[in-house]
Design an enzyme around this catalytic site. Structure first.
Site, PDB file in Angstrom:
ATOM      1  N   SER A   7       0.932  -1.120  -0.138  1.00  0.00           N
ATOM      2  CA  SER A   7       0.034   0.019  -0.041  1.00  0.00           C
ATOM      3  C   SER A   7       0.842   1.115  -0.110  1.00  0.00           C
ATOM      4  O   SER A   7       1.625   1.261   1.063  1.00  0.00           O
ATOM      5  CB  SER A   7      -0.937   0.117   1.134  1.00  0.00           C
ATOM      6  N   HIS A  32      -1.198  -1.350  -4.181  1.00  0.00           N
ATOM      7  CA  HIS A  32      -2.603  -1.104  -3.745  1.00  0.00           C
ATOM      8  C   HIS A  32      -2.704   0.342  -3.378  1.00  0.00           C
ATOM      9  O   HIS A  32      -1.636   1.017  -2.732  1.00  0.00           O
ATOM     10  CB  HIS A  32      -2.453  -2.012  -2.083  1.00  0.00           C
ATOM     11  N   ASP A  34      -4.725   3.377  -1.695  1.00  0.00           N
ATOM     12  CA  ASP A  34      -5.958   3.761  -0.936  1.00  0.00           C
ATOM     13  C   ASP A  34      -6.552   5.179  -1.090  1.00  0.00           C
ATOM     14  O   ASP A  34      -5.799   6.117  -0.921  1.00  0.00           O
ATOM     15  CB  ASP A  34      -5.193   3.696   0.671  1.00  0.00           C
ATOM     16  N   MET A  36      -9.217   7.598   0.064  1.00  0.00           N
ATOM     17  CA  MET A  36      -9.984   8.286   0.903  1.00  0.00           C
ATOM     18  C   MET A  36     -10.591   9.654   0.757  1.00  0.00           C
ATOM     19  O   MET A  36      -9.850  10.573   0.193  1.00  0.00           O
ATOM     20  CB  MET A  36      -9.143   8.378   2.313  1.00  0.00           C
ATOM     21  N   HIS A  65      -8.389   0.854  -3.840  1.00  0.00           N
ATOM     22  CA  HIS A  65      -9.439   0.542  -2.788  1.00  0.00           C
ATOM     23  C   HIS A  65     -10.030   1.871  -2.406  1.00  0.00           C
ATOM     24  O   HIS A  65      -9.411   2.777  -1.731  1.00  0.00           O
ATOM     25  CB  HIS A  65      -8.448   0.173  -1.589  1.00  0.00           C
ATOM     26  N   MET A  67     -12.138   3.879  -0.241  1.00  0.00           N
ATOM     27  CA  MET A  67     -12.705   4.148   0.973  1.00  0.00           C
ATOM     28  C   MET A  67     -13.672   5.691   0.879  1.00  0.00           C
ATOM     29  O   MET A  67     -13.107   6.460   1.372  1.00  0.00           O
ATOM     30  CB  MET A  67     -11.736   4.370   1.957  1.00  0.00           C
ATOM     31  N   MET A 136     -11.197  -6.256   5.775  1.00  0.00           N
ATOM     32  CA  MET A 136     -10.379  -5.375   6.767  1.00  0.00           C
ATOM     33  C   MET A 136      -9.964  -5.825   7.943  1.00  0.00           C
ATOM     34  O   MET A 136     -10.985  -6.433   8.630  1.00  0.00           O
ATOM     35  CB  MET A 136     -11.197  -3.915   6.692  1.00  0.00           C
ATOM     36  N   GLY A 141      -8.693   3.810   7.402  1.00  0.00           N
ATOM     37  CA  GLY A 141      -8.408   5.232   7.542  1.00  0.00           C
ATOM     38  C   GLY A 141      -7.076   5.607   7.612  1.00  0.00           C
ATOM     39  O   GLY A 141      -6.637   6.809   7.362  1.00  0.00           O
ATOM     40  N   PHE A 142      -6.256   4.699   8.157  1.00  0.00           N
ATOM     41  CA  PHE A 142      -4.911   5.045   8.646  1.00  0.00           C
ATOM     42  C   PHE A 142      -4.155   3.589   8.323  1.00  0.00           C
ATOM     43  O   PHE A 142      -4.510   2.882   8.525  1.00  0.00           O
ATOM     44  CB  PHE A 142      -4.878   5.553   9.614  1.00  0.00           C
ATOM     45  N   GLY A 143      -2.637   4.033   8.007  1.00  0.00           N
ATOM     46  CA  GLY A 143      -1.781   2.902   8.111  1.00  0.00           C
ATOM     47  C   GLY A 143      -1.221   2.746   9.284  1.00  0.00           C
ATOM     48  O   GLY A 143      -1.558   3.463  10.248  1.00  0.00           O
ATOM     49  N   ASP A 174      -6.246  -6.667   4.344  1.00  0.00           N
ATOM     50  CA  ASP A 174      -5.700  -5.249   4.722  1.00  0.00           C
ATOM     51  C   ASP A 174      -5.799  -4.679   5.966  1.00  0.00           C
ATOM     52  O   ASP A 174      -6.734  -4.647   6.505  1.00  0.00           O
ATOM     53  CB  ASP A 174      -6.625  -4.559   3.576  1.00  0.00           C
ATOM     54  N   GLY A 175      -4.418  -4.362   6.469  1.00  0.00           N
ATOM     55  CA  GLY A 175      -4.252  -3.748   7.775  1.00  0.00           C
ATOM     56  C   GLY A 175      -3.746  -4.567   8.647  1.00  0.00           C
ATOM     57  O   GLY A 175      -3.966  -5.653   9.068  1.00  0.00           O
ATOM     58  N   GLY A 176      -2.484  -4.033   9.214  1.00  0.00           N
ATOM     59  CA  GLY A 176      -1.705  -4.682   9.995  1.00  0.00           C
ATOM     60  C   GLY A 176      -1.076  -5.707   9.695  1.00  0.00           C
ATOM     61  O   GLY A 176      -0.537  -6.580  10.663  1.00  0.00           O
ATOM     62  N   GLY A 196       1.259  -1.841   4.129  1.00  0.00           N
ATOM     63  CA  GLY A 196       1.801  -0.655   3.912  1.00  0.00           C
ATOM     64  C   GLY A 196       2.988  -0.332   4.858  1.00  0.00           C
ATOM     65  O   GLY A 196       4.085  -0.362   4.474  1.00  0.00           O
TER      66      GLY A 196
HETATM   67  C1  DX5 Z   1      -6.136   1.484   5.756  1.00  0.00           C
HETATM   68  C2  DX5 Z   1      -5.718   1.163   4.393  1.00  0.00           C
HETATM   69  C3  DX5 Z   1      -4.587   0.256   4.307  1.00  0.00           C
HETATM   70  C4  DX5 Z   1      -3.345   0.517   4.837  1.00  0.00           C
HETATM   71  C5  DX5 Z   1      -2.601  -0.622   5.453  1.00  0.00           C
HETATM   72  O1  DX5 Z   1      -7.287   2.205   5.740  1.00  0.00           O
HETATM   73  O2  DX5 Z   1      -6.995   0.476   3.524  1.00  0.00           O
HETATM   74  O3  DX5 Z   1      -4.449  -0.267   3.072  1.00  0.00           O
HETATM   75  O4  DX5 Z   1      -2.594   1.519   4.180  1.00  0.00           O
HETATM   76  O5  DX5 Z   1      -1.423  -0.119   5.846  1.00  0.00           O
HETATM   77  P1  DX5 Z   1      -0.927  -1.096   7.143  1.00  0.00           P
HETATM   78  O6  DX5 Z   1      -0.345  -2.110   6.220  1.00  0.00           O
HETATM   79  O7  DX5 Z   1       0.071  -0.106   7.570  1.00  0.00           O
HETATM   80  O8  DX5 Z   1      -1.900  -1.415   8.243  1.00  0.00           O
HETATM   81 ZN    ZN Z   2      -6.252  -0.484   1.719  1.00  0.00          ZN
END
Ligand code: DX5
Ligand code: ZN
Length: 224
Positions: A7, A32, A34, A36, A65, A67, A136, A141-143, A174-176, A196
């Site tokens: 990401s 990927h 993102d 937003m 993606h 959002m 998800m 919303g955030f990395g 996606d996420g963490g 990400g």
């Molecule tokens: C969160 C995004 C993710 C994000 C993942 O809202 O959709 O794609 O960038 O980031 P990491 O891998 O740092 O959790």
């Molecule tokens: Zn994403």
């Protein structure tokens, strides 16, 4: 087959092309992106012009993606800018079937995304339309947020539903996703891994991608 989809949310936006290329050299096969809107999620990122610029510097498919609210209004612009895959949130779509068909009508793969609080069952009527389902594993919303382990059962459920119903969608997470969580998501059935912070947060994106893919591939061999 396991694919890594870094990401760019966590990349250095002043060097996006270079960073995307480095991730590709590390084995990433999808980028990927993102998107937003500050409404559906409490953050703002990028729009079609950035996708269009990035399109010139890499051949890798773009997984956009969305959002955003009212995604139908923007799907044509992202497709035109160079998106190859487009995913929309179940929670943002009043006419989800129509929206997935709209994505396909632009020759993109159509994905549907569920937030951590949304059950897989809400997708039962569109699983035959979606090319991929994105689970998800953080609230969007955030990395760099912490992985939510209670989302794993949704990946397992999607694997079971796919075989029960003879469907073909792929399963994305996606996420963490990072070196300490990647084995769990792969064993649960995730095939497309968004990461990400684990790729771009610190160090060399190429090396980070290689290490993550190696751990993912090892876990896939142990999948039961
Ligand atoms: C969160 C995004 C993710 C994000 C993942 O809202 O959709 O794609 O960038 O980031 P990491 O891998 O740092 O959790
Ligand atoms: Zn994403």
């Amino acid at each position: 087959m396991i694919e890594l989809a870094p990401s760019i949310l966590s990349a250095d936006f002043a060097r996006l092309g270079e960073q995307a290329r480095a991730a590709g050299e590390g084995g990433a096969t999808v980028i990927h992106v993102d998107i937003m809107d500050g409404h559906f999620v409490p953050n703002l990122t990028i729009g079609p012009p950035v996708v269009k610029s990035l399109r010139k510097v890499t051949q890798l498919p773009f997984d956009c993606h969305l959002m955003i609210e009212n995604p139908d209004d923007y799907i044509p612009a992202f497709a035109e800018a160079g998106a190859d895959w487009i995913s929309v949130h179940q929670e943002a779509c009043r006419h989800l079937n129509r929206t997935l068909h709209l994505i396909k009508s632009h020759d993109c793969l159509a994905g549907v995304v569920i937030n951590p609080a949304t059950p897989v069952e809400t997708l039962s009527e569109v699983l035959d339309v979606a090319d991929y389902v994105l689970v998800m594993s953080v609230n969007p919303g955030f990395g760099a947020q912490k992985f939510i382990p209670s989302t794993l059962h949704k990946m397992r459920r999607l694997v079971d539903l796919r075989s029960e119903r003879g469907l073909n969608y792929r399963i994305e997470v996606d996420g963490g996703v990072a070196i300490d969580t990647v084995a769990d998501v792969v064993r649960a059935g995730a095939e497309i891994l968004v990461a990400g912070n684990a790729v771009f947060g610190k160090g060399d994106p190429k090396k980070n991608a290689q290490e993550l893919l190696k751990a993912a591939t090892e876990a896939s061999l142990q999948r039961v």
